[in-house]
Design a protein around this motif. Sequence first.
Motif, PDB file in Angstrom:
ATOM      1  N   VAL A 194       0.859  -1.185   0.000  1.00  0.00           N
ATOM      2  CA  VAL A 194       0.000   0.000   0.000  1.00  0.00           C
ATOM      3  C   VAL A 194       0.892   1.230   0.000  1.00  0.00           C
ATOM      4  O   VAL A 194       2.001   1.211   0.540  1.00  0.00           O
ATOM      5  CB  VAL A 194      -0.957   0.041   1.218  1.00  0.00           C
ATOM      6  N   THR A 195       0.390   2.292  -0.600  1.00  0.00           N
ATOM      7  CA  THR A 195       1.163   3.533  -0.712  1.00  0.00           C
ATOM      8  C   THR A 195       0.507   4.631   0.106  1.00  0.00           C
ATOM      9  O   THR A 195      -0.636   4.502   0.565  1.00  0.00           O
ATOM     10  CB  THR A 195       1.239   3.993  -2.173  1.00  0.00           C
ATOM     11  N   THR A 196       1.241   5.710   0.278  1.00  0.00           N
ATOM     12  CA  THR A 196       0.679   6.876   0.957  1.00  0.00           C
ATOM     13  C   THR A 196      -0.594   7.326   0.257  1.00  0.00           C
ATOM     14  O   THR A 196      -1.584   7.688   0.905  1.00  0.00           O
ATOM     15  CB  THR A 196       1.704   8.024   0.953  1.00  0.00           C
ATOM     16  N   GLY A 197      -0.613   7.280  -1.052  1.00  0.00           N
ATOM     17  CA  GLY A 197      -1.803   7.687  -1.800  1.00  0.00           C
ATOM     18  C   GLY A 197      -3.006   6.821  -1.478  1.00  0.00           C
ATOM     19  O   GLY A 197      -4.126   7.320  -1.334  1.00  0.00           O
ATOM     20  N   ASP A 198      -2.780   5.490  -1.344  1.00  0.00           N
ATOM     21  CA  ASP A 198      -3.890   4.591  -1.007  1.00  0.00           C
ATOM     22  C   ASP A 198      -4.535   4.991   0.314  1.00  0.00           C
ATOM     23  O   ASP A 198      -5.760   5.054   0.433  1.00  0.00           O
ATOM     24  CB  ASP A 198      -3.384   3.142  -0.891  1.00  0.00           C
TER      25      ASP A 198
ATOM     26  N   LEU B 193      -8.336   7.270   1.517  1.00  0.00           N
ATOM     27  CA  LEU B 193      -9.286   6.904   2.567  1.00  0.00           C
ATOM     28  C   LEU B 193      -9.404   8.033   3.580  1.00  0.00           C
ATOM     29  O   LEU B 193     -10.484   8.329   4.089  1.00  0.00           O
ATOM     30  CB  LEU B 193      -8.817   5.619   3.257  1.00  0.00           C
ATOM     31  N   ALA B 194      -8.281   8.700   3.842  1.00  0.00           N
ATOM     32  CA  ALA B 194      -8.275   9.777   4.833  1.00  0.00           C
ATOM     33  C   ALA B 194      -9.143  10.956   4.426  1.00  0.00           C
ATOM     34  O   ALA B 194      -9.628  11.704   5.273  1.00  0.00           O
ATOM     35  CB  ALA B 194      -6.839  10.259   5.079  1.00  0.00           C
ATOM     36  N   GLN B 195      -9.346  11.141   3.123  1.00  0.00           N
ATOM     37  CA  GLN B 195     -10.128  12.293   2.674  1.00  0.00           C
ATOM     38  C   GLN B 195     -11.583  12.216   3.117  1.00  0.00           C
ATOM     39  O   GLN B 195     -12.256  13.231   3.259  1.00  0.00           O
ATOM     40  CB  GLN B 195     -10.072  12.391   1.142  1.00  0.00           C
ATOM     41  N   THR B 196     -12.087  11.005   3.329  1.00  0.00           N
ATOM     42  CA  THR B 196     -13.511  10.838   3.628  1.00  0.00           C
ATOM     43  C   THR B 196     -13.769  10.363   5.043  1.00  0.00           C
ATOM     44  O   THR B 196     -14.926  10.235   5.433  1.00  0.00           O
ATOM     45  CB  THR B 196     -14.138   9.836   2.642  1.00  0.00           C
ATOM     46  N   ASP B 197     -12.730  10.080   5.803  1.00  0.00           N
ATOM     47  CA  ASP B 197     -12.936   9.529   7.146  1.00  0.00           C
ATOM     48  C   ASP B 197     -12.257  10.409   8.184  1.00  0.00           C
ATOM     49  O   ASP B 197     -11.040  10.596   8.139  1.00  0.00           O
ATOM     50  CB  ASP B 197     -12.371   8.103   7.225  1.00  0.00           C
TER      51      ASP B 197
END
Length: 620
Positions: free
Chosen positions: A262-266, A270-274
């Motif tokens: 998994v990458t920072t982007g992955d 998820l962080a954008q919506t949670d």
Amino acid sequence: MDVELAEVRDFLARCAPFDQLPVEQLDRIPARLTQRYHRRGTVIIEAGAPNDTLHVIRTGAVEVCDPDGTLLEARDEGDCFGYSTLAYTGPSRYRMVAVADTLLLEMSKGVFDEIAAAHPGFRDFFGERSDRIREDLASARLAAAGGDALGPPVGELLSRDAVTATPDTSVREAAGIMTDHRVSALLVVESGRVVGILTDRDIRSKVVATGGDTSAAVSTIMTPDPVTVESRTRTFDATLLQIERGVHHLPVVEDGAPVGMVTTGDLLRLAQTDPVYLAARISRAPDASGVAERAARLLPLVGEFVRRGTAPQDIGRVITATADAATRRLIELAEADLGPAPVPYCWVGLGSQARGELGVASDQDNALILDDAADTTPGADEYFAALAERVCAGLDGAGFPLCPGDVMASNPRWRRTCSAWERQVGDWVQAPDADAVLHAQVFFDNRAVVGDTSLYLRVRSQMLERSVGSPRFLAHLARIACDWQPPLGFFRGLVVARRGEYRNTLDIKAGGIAPVVQLARLHALSAGLSEVSTIGRLDAAAGAGVIGRSDAENLGEAFRYLRGLAYRHHARQIADDDPQDNHVDPSMLSSADRNRLRAAFRIIAGAQGSVALKYRVGQM
């Protein structure tokens, strides 16, 4: 069943321990009870008088006093009293007085004994069986948890199998593999285990930009032994790990075998919506104002965490992760303005931040450990004073207030070289006066947040070594642990404040959460254990034989329950736009929660009694 009996039955179904009885048993009880009304001021049971009745308060309130009239506890709707005389032969030792117009449901000893014989848990409720108490607190905690609020397992984010190469694969071949699979990194695997990671940045910076040999093995330019996570690791934990380590690619393994990456982007998608991933967004704030703006979203989210059913320890971790991320970003911003640090250093979180147990509106406690070269490096003191001032002010702006006791790195007393800290720890332990013990107990809950961790580990190692070898210091910690008294009367009931701003409330932090923290710290330090979190310390102390396993589990469940209750209380205050405190009005709780609160306080009081005996606190 007529209407009145049905109302009584429904009332009892909401009261402990009746709520645990089978439906058919509960249905039979109302017809076997009597009701009695008492005007305010009426003495219901006089001290020294016989009593063979269990009383359940349907409406009103009752105070329990000793024979001299001293208030021992207050009980209200849904609470029981009078049960102690059902367990032994003899008169009542207490005086029960109605302090409001009160309607009681009364159960005779015969009915009580009959129910208790058929359902032993009914009698146990009024006893002191620790296993039942622990099970009840645990069941209440689990029932409140609606699921895992900190994200799915990181394995669920994987969209492809692991893309791999062997250590002897050439750089040219590895670049081809990455191009074919359209990935920015691949895992270097040997004997089924991850031994390295190769990124396109490695190829550009270490081969292309330097004119290196593309036929060389990837083992010559890869990052060896990269940090990995198991596929069952929660995405929240993986995000924090990436932030802490500053890595962009995270290999995912199952029992050591690679399954993907998994990458920072992955994770940031998820962080954008949670909202749980607030720490990730803070780590990218452009300036101190941006840190404050993003951290300000934390307080309104506590209510959402409570509604989600987030476990108390996880709410504390989310708040702590926010403080950690704010600290790291503020330090990065300060260094960008001030220039690189003149000597290595480590920023250390203290107290509840170190334990991962920050609460709503917790103030900041922190310190700086500097390399010994700071004493002889020109400008070092001015540099770290400026850095600490910026970071502490930035944390204050981000919702973590300045410490009223000035336990912060901006205070020169909490900003020292490694050797100076070692001397200070020795002084605190060897001469444990009131101020020394107060400062030591704050500093001994510590955790490296950012910087050279070897400095932190050096000081911590001496701290643990010295505390184990100082019975006098441990005895002073024991005294402090016993000074935090749970709000229980002699009758083991709740005691509320009788006057002042917090009249009719009790402080669950001072009376419950704080003493467990103190007890756990004492047990861990007495065995030289490096654990810092309260639950971790209790578990480690039990493993070391410092405290019984059952006693540690009881304290752990009491701690979890009280923290959960505190977060629920804070969520209500936030929703009402009220300032947050830890003063809970027990009359606003359900009967079951009041009984669980008493049980938690009884566990803590019992643990304090054992510590007081072991360390002879009464003789200090």
